[in-house]
Design an enzyme around this catalytic site. Structure first.
Site, PDB file in Angstrom:
ATOM      1  N   LYS A   1      11.822   2.891  -4.437  1.00 18.13           N
ATOM      2  CA  LYS A   1      12.441   2.284  -5.627  1.00 18.13           C
ATOM      3  C   LYS A   1      13.388   3.280  -6.296  1.00 18.13           C
ATOM      4  CE  LYS A   1       8.608  -0.890  -6.272  1.00 18.13           C
ATOM      5  NZ  LYS A   1       7.285  -1.143  -6.855  1.00 18.13           N
TER       6      LYS A   1
ATOM      7  N   GLN B   1       3.274   1.414 -11.333  1.00 13.91           N
ATOM      8  CA  GLN B   1       2.913   1.026  -9.966  1.00 13.91           C
ATOM      9  C   GLN B   1       1.428   0.659  -9.891  1.00 13.91           C
ATOM     10  OE1 GLN B   1       5.174   0.748  -7.338  1.00 13.91           O
ATOM     11  NE2 GLN B   1       3.478  -0.152  -6.221  1.00 13.91           N
TER      12      GLN B   1
ATOM     13  N   ASP C   1       9.044  -5.687 -13.996  1.00 14.44           N
ATOM     14  CA  ASP C   1       8.164  -6.246 -12.963  1.00 14.44           C
ATOM     15  C   ASP C   1       7.832  -7.716 -13.260  1.00 14.44           C
ATOM     16  OD1 ASP C   1       7.619  -4.741 -10.735  1.00 14.44           O
ATOM     17  OD2 ASP C   1       5.970  -3.602 -11.655  1.00 14.44           O
TER      18      ASP C   1
END
Ligand code: NAP
Length: 312
Positions: A71, A115, A138
């Site tokens: 990412k 994460q 997200d």
């Protein structure tokens, strides 16, 4: 009689040797990333703000490490600024919440991700809810999920975004179609079923959402013009469950040891590709389908956050 057999054979071969087209996640993701790169270039040329994505990584899980590093690397490729915040696995929930507060208040950071999964002593729910909805690229915060349900502008989470974008960019008609979604998880099945049913394009499908308590699954899946499979069971969907000419989106990813492969493993999806593909008009491969869309989704959401387009 011979003619009749010949017609039947032709029909049969048409039915069972239908040529299918792959829905290429790599190609679509490449297109999206190229568009973002161009837009960032133009923003910077006009003196605008460079998008900035931050990521929090807790512990040293190799899969999480790989995802986060990828990412961050993609941020550089599209011209974003990036920040990686690392913690040991024994970080306390309070410390993590403090950092989240800092990121919420940091005006230069447009969006950030934590994460997952997190170590067991930290409540993922608490962490997700602490992220500012404006910076929740997200798309996991309940407010953003609620906005999705109400068909309001929102950050759509990576996998549903990837599925919808693939259907859109391949011009797959969805309006009035029967769409069957296998799996009702919060991160895939539920949101994609909402997106397919909403008044929009893609959307306006008649959606059936199936789960482990669904009865007569095969009868339902055989009605699907569009079948989206996210149940986490390798090669679960077989040819007899699929209608001729269906569009099949396989979200599943499973890794098996395979010494005949250079990599030492092979990947399969939730769909038995070899026997299902010949019945389809379009199908996503695994690998090479939905999985490759994740990064593009995150970059897109970060750009939207930077431009302030979701919460105006
Ligand atoms: P999940 O949270 O395990 O949910 C699975 C869903 O499938 C549940 O709703 C479950 O029903 C349903 N289910 C299980 N067995 C079933 C059966 N026999 N018949 C009908 N429904 C059944 O899975 P997920 O997180 O959505 O992930 C699904 C798959 O996609 C996994 O292989 C995962 O690795 C993969 N995935 C890929 C990506 C990507 O980027 N490509 C992203 C996320 C996930 P209940 O609710 O009743 O238990």
């Amino acid at each position: 009689m011979r003619d009749e057999i010949s017609v039947l054979c032709t029909q049969h071969s048409k039915l069972f040797n239908m040529s299918y087209q792959l829905l290429d996640g790599k190609k679509i993701s490449g297109q999206i990333l190229a568009e973002i790169t161009e837009e960032v270039k133009s923003i910077k040329q006009k003196g605008g703000k460079q998008p900035h994505l931050a990521a929090i990584l807790v512990g040293a899980d190799p899969a999480s490490e790989t995802y986060v590093v990828s990412k961050v690397r993609h941020c550089e490729k599209v011209g974003f600024n990036s920040t990686l915040v690392r913690y040991n696995a024994d970080v306390t929930e309070a410390e993590l919440l403090k950092k989240i507060q800092e990121l919420n208040e940091n005006k230069d950071i447009d969006g950030y991700i934590v994460q997952l999964p997190l170590p067991k002593h930290i409540s993922e729910r608490k962490i997700i809810e602490a992220v500012s909805p404006q910076k929740d690229v997200d798309g996991f915060h309940p407010l953003n999920v609620g906005r999705l349900t109400l068909n309001l502008p929102t950050y759509i989470s990576a996998t549903p975004y990837g599925i919808i974008e693939i259907l859109k960019r391949y011009n797959i008609p969805t309006e009035g179609k029967n769409c069957v979604v296998l799996g009702r998880s919060n991160i895939v099945g539920s949101p994609v079923s909402i997106l397919m049913a909403r008044n929009g394009n893609p959307g306006n499908a008649t959606v059936t959402l199936c789960h482990s308590k669904t009865k007569n699954l095969k009868e339902i899946t055989k009605q699907a013009d569009i079948l989206i499979v996210a149940i986490g069971k390798p090669e679960f969907v077989t040819a007899d469950m699929v209608k001729e000419g269906a569009v099949v989106v396989d979200v599943g990813i499973h890794r098996f040891t395979d010494s005949s492969k250079k990599s030492g493993y092979r990947l399969t999806g939730d769909v038995k590709f070899d026997e299902v593909a010949p019945k389809c008009s379009f199908i996503t491969p695994v690998p090479g389908g939905v999985g490759l869309m994740t990064i593009a989704a995150l970059m897109k959401n970060t750009l939207l956050a930077c431009k302030g387009e979701i919460y105006k």
